[in-house]
Design a protein around this motif. Sequence first.
Motif, PDB file in Angstrom:
ATOM      1  N   ASP A  28       0.804  -0.787   0.080  1.00 31.21           N
ATOM      2  CA  ASP A  28      -0.129   0.323  -0.042  1.00 31.21           C
ATOM      3  C   ASP A  28       1.070   1.253  -0.120  1.00 31.21           C
ATOM      4  N   PRO A  29       0.903   2.133  -0.970  1.00 34.28           N
ATOM      5  CA  PRO A  29       1.635   3.538  -0.757  1.00 34.28           C
ATOM      6  C   PRO A  29       1.370   4.384  -0.187  1.00 34.28           C
ATOM      7  N   ASP A  30       0.609   3.972   0.528  1.00 34.90           N
ATOM      8  CA  ASP A  30       0.404   4.925   2.072  1.00 34.90           C
ATOM      9  C   ASP A  30       0.575   4.254   3.295  1.00 34.90           C
ATOM     10  N   VAL A  31       1.032   3.165   3.545  1.00 37.30           N
ATOM     11  CA  VAL A  31       2.110   3.128   4.948  1.00 37.30           C
ATOM     12  C   VAL A  31       3.271   2.494   4.284  1.00 37.30           C
ATOM     13  N   ASN A  32       4.062   3.277   4.858  1.00 41.10           N
ATOM     14  CA  ASN A  32       5.365   2.767   5.008  1.00 41.10           C
ATOM     15  C   ASN A  32       5.747   1.899   5.930  1.00 41.10           C
ATOM     16  N   ALA A  33       5.914   1.037   5.348  1.00 42.94           N
ATOM     17  CA  ALA A  33       6.252  -0.508   6.093  1.00 42.94           C
ATOM     18  C   ALA A  33       7.506  -0.438   6.595  1.00 42.94           C
ATOM     19  N   VAL A  34       8.070  -0.949   7.490  1.00 40.12           N
ATOM     20  CA  VAL A  34       9.787  -1.591   7.642  1.00 40.12           C
ATOM     21  C   VAL A  34      10.000  -2.287   8.236  1.00 40.12           C
ATOM     22  N   HIS A  35      11.131  -3.427   7.881  1.00 44.44           N
ATOM     23  CA  HIS A  35      11.681  -4.355   8.596  1.00 44.44           C
ATOM     24  C   HIS A  35      12.659  -4.388   8.978  1.00 44.44           C
TER      25      HIS A  35
ATOM     26  N   LYS B  66       5.344  12.869   6.936  1.00 48.40           N
ATOM     27  CA  LYS B  66       5.683  14.600   6.532  1.00 48.40           C
ATOM     28  C   LYS B  66       5.547  13.677   5.091  1.00 48.40           C
ATOM     29  N   LEU B  67       5.106  12.602   4.331  1.00 50.65           N
ATOM     30  CA  LEU B  67       5.520  11.800   3.170  1.00 50.65           C
ATOM     31  C   LEU B  67       3.448  11.482   2.666  1.00 50.65           C
ATOM     32  N   ASN B  68       2.928  11.673   4.306  1.00 48.36           N
ATOM     33  CA  ASN B  68       1.483  11.865   3.945  1.00 48.36           C
ATOM     34  C   ASN B  68       1.417  10.248   3.772  1.00 48.36           C
ATOM     35  N   ARG B  69       2.349   9.373   4.707  1.00 48.85           N
ATOM     36  CA  ARG B  69       2.114   8.169   5.756  1.00 48.85           C
ATOM     37  C   ARG B  69       2.166   7.573   6.456  1.00 48.85           C
ATOM     38  N   ASN B  70       1.124   6.118   6.587  1.00 50.61           N
ATOM     39  CA  ASN B  70       1.833   5.683   7.837  1.00 50.61           C
ATOM     40  C   ASN B  70       2.885   4.625   7.738  1.00 50.61           C
TER      41      ASN B  70
ATOM     42  N   LEU C 282      -3.291 -16.267   8.771  1.00 50.45           N
ATOM     43  CA  LEU C 282      -3.318 -14.368   8.001  1.00 50.45           C
ATOM     44  C   LEU C 282      -3.934 -14.466   6.338  1.00 50.45           C
ATOM     45  N   ASP C 283      -5.298 -14.722   6.467  1.00 49.49           N
ATOM     46  CA  ASP C 283      -5.420 -14.853   5.212  1.00 49.49           C
ATOM     47  C   ASP C 283      -6.562 -13.395   4.045  1.00 49.49           C
ATOM     48  N   TYR C 284      -6.549 -13.360   3.280  1.00 45.07           N
ATOM     49  CA  TYR C 284      -7.063 -12.144   2.713  1.00 45.07           C
ATOM     50  C   TYR C 284      -8.006 -11.233   3.859  1.00 45.07           C
ATOM     51  N   GLU C 285      -9.007 -11.503   3.889  1.00 43.49           N
ATOM     52  CA  GLU C 285     -10.061 -11.086   4.923  1.00 43.49           C
ATOM     53  C   GLU C 285      -8.941 -10.023   5.936  1.00 43.49           C
ATOM     54  N   LYS C 286      -7.855 -10.784   6.656  1.00 45.72           N
ATOM     55  CA  LYS C 286      -6.980 -10.909   8.209  1.00 45.72           C
ATOM     56  C   LYS C 286      -6.457  -9.810   7.436  1.00 45.72           C
ATOM     57  N   TYR C 287      -5.462  -9.614   6.214  1.00 44.64           N
ATOM     58  CA  TYR C 287      -4.903  -8.500   5.803  1.00 44.64           C
ATOM     59  C   TYR C 287      -5.711  -7.568   5.799  1.00 44.64           C
ATOM     60  N   LEU C 288      -6.602  -7.057   4.959  1.00 45.37           N
ATOM     61  CA  LEU C 288      -7.726  -6.429   4.552  1.00 45.37           C
ATOM     62  C   LEU C 288      -7.427  -5.404   6.365  1.00 45.37           C
ATOM     63  N   ASP C 289      -8.219  -5.803   7.558  1.00 46.69           N
ATOM     64  CA  ASP C 289      -8.022  -5.700   8.883  1.00 46.69           C
ATOM     65  C   ASP C 289      -7.089  -5.094   9.265  1.00 46.69           C
ATOM     66  N   LEU C 290      -5.697  -5.950   9.366  1.00 54.93           N
ATOM     67  CA  LEU C 290      -4.360  -5.168   9.555  1.00 54.93           C
ATOM     68  C   LEU C 290      -3.982  -3.902   8.656  1.00 54.93           C
ATOM     69  N   GLN C 291      -4.747  -4.021   7.035  1.00 53.30           N
ATOM     70  CA  GLN C 291      -4.219  -2.346   6.295  1.00 53.30           C
ATOM     71  C   GLN C 291      -5.437  -1.551   7.003  1.00 53.30           C
ATOM     72  N   ARG C 292      -6.732  -1.817   7.565  1.00 56.96           N
ATOM     73  CA  ARG C 292      -7.181  -0.526   7.996  1.00 56.96           C
ATOM     74  C   ARG C 292      -6.776  -0.048   9.198  1.00 56.96           C
ATOM     75  N   MET C 293      -6.277  -1.343   9.906  1.00 53.64           N
ATOM     76  CA  MET C 293      -5.417  -0.834  11.431  1.00 53.64           C
ATOM     77  C   MET C 293      -4.616  -0.069  11.340  1.00 53.64           C
ATOM     78  N   ALA C 294      -3.796  -0.191  10.145  1.00 57.06           N
ATOM     79  CA  ALA C 294      -2.957   0.491   9.411  1.00 57.06           C
ATOM     80  C   ALA C 294      -2.585   2.107   9.254  1.00 57.06           C
ATOM     81  N   ASN C 295      -4.426   2.435   8.857  1.00 55.93           N
ATOM     82  CA  ASN C 295      -4.152   3.252   7.970  1.00 55.93           C
ATOM     83  C   ASN C 295      -4.526   3.365   6.875  1.00 55.93           C
ATOM     84  N   GLY C 296      -4.248   2.357   6.171  1.00 59.20           N
ATOM     85  CA  GLY C 296      -3.596   2.079   4.384  1.00 59.20           C
ATOM     86  C   GLY C 296      -5.062   2.404   3.915  1.00 59.20           C
ATOM     87  N   ARG C 297      -5.400   3.187   2.354  1.00 61.56           N
ATOM     88  CA  ARG C 297      -6.178   2.931   1.305  1.00 61.56           C
ATOM     89  C   ARG C 297      -6.397   2.147   0.144  1.00 61.56           C
TER      90      ARG C 297
END
Length: 293
Positions: A51-58, A98-102, A223-238
């Motif tokens: 998701d380009p709105d999420v800045n994911a870092v490992h 600053k980059l408008n990302r979560n 962790l299936d697709y539905e749970k991924y969508l839940d995580l993505q909402r938790m991270a405020n991804g759009r």
Amino acid sequence: MAGIFRLLKGAEEKFVPEQFDATVEITRIPVFAIGTGRCGTHFLEAIMREDPDVNAVHTDRLNAAADSFLEYCLWYKLPVDMAPALDFRRRLILSAQKLNRNYFESNAYLSLAAGFLYSKLKANLILLVRRPQDVVNSLLVKGWYLEEPIRGDLDAAPGFSPDMETNHFFGRILPTGEEYVRWQKLSRVGKASWWVNALNMRVLEIFEGLPPEVCRVLKIEELDYEKYLDLQRMANGRKPMSQSRFAEIRSARPGKGKSTRSVSDWTASEWQDFLTETKPLHHRLGYEPRRGR
């Protein structure tokens, strides 16, 4: 600081956040995925970064030495100033903001800092878990507890062995006191099982003191697709990825190690060590231990 990051191994360029004035406020809730390691943190980061709105870092893109040192201090309850680690996370969050990302960080070394991440940064927290036997086997393949530690004062935090890599020493935790005497007699399977149980139970205890709405436990096997969508909402991804893209990444299994043995290779005594050491965790998480795959 950039020079320090270049000393650390990793396939990706290290993420170095910029400096921010102390008056700049965090307005986006960060998410931290924690755990024992070898439990799916690479996979979680890989799906969230789509998701380009999420800045994911490992962990691999950060300072593993600094983060493992923090874990070491927190495990042995050594007095440590949390300010540097929290300031670094604040800058990471603000850099994304600053980059408008979560901001989303997948980092097992921060597990014991869960309470600080919530109280100081108002973060949401995910304890990522995996079938204990699979985590233990993966740790063994990675070389955990291969060498006998050099111990003198069993009641003290272990001394830094010059033979070990920094993050390996700090991250491969040992028990102390009489618990160490018992642990020393276990097989490598038993020793790794002790760690998987001890770390997860400690984090679950931390979670009990936090508001339930800010922390959750996630089984990587579920962790299936539905749970991924839940995580993505938790991270405020759009902009969630498609189900087919999710399946593609899951099939690629990011972070998968090269296994040279499996659980079915464990001896009967190793299996018994595993069952004994992880009994509390199996009961708490609802996993059913079984031999083989």
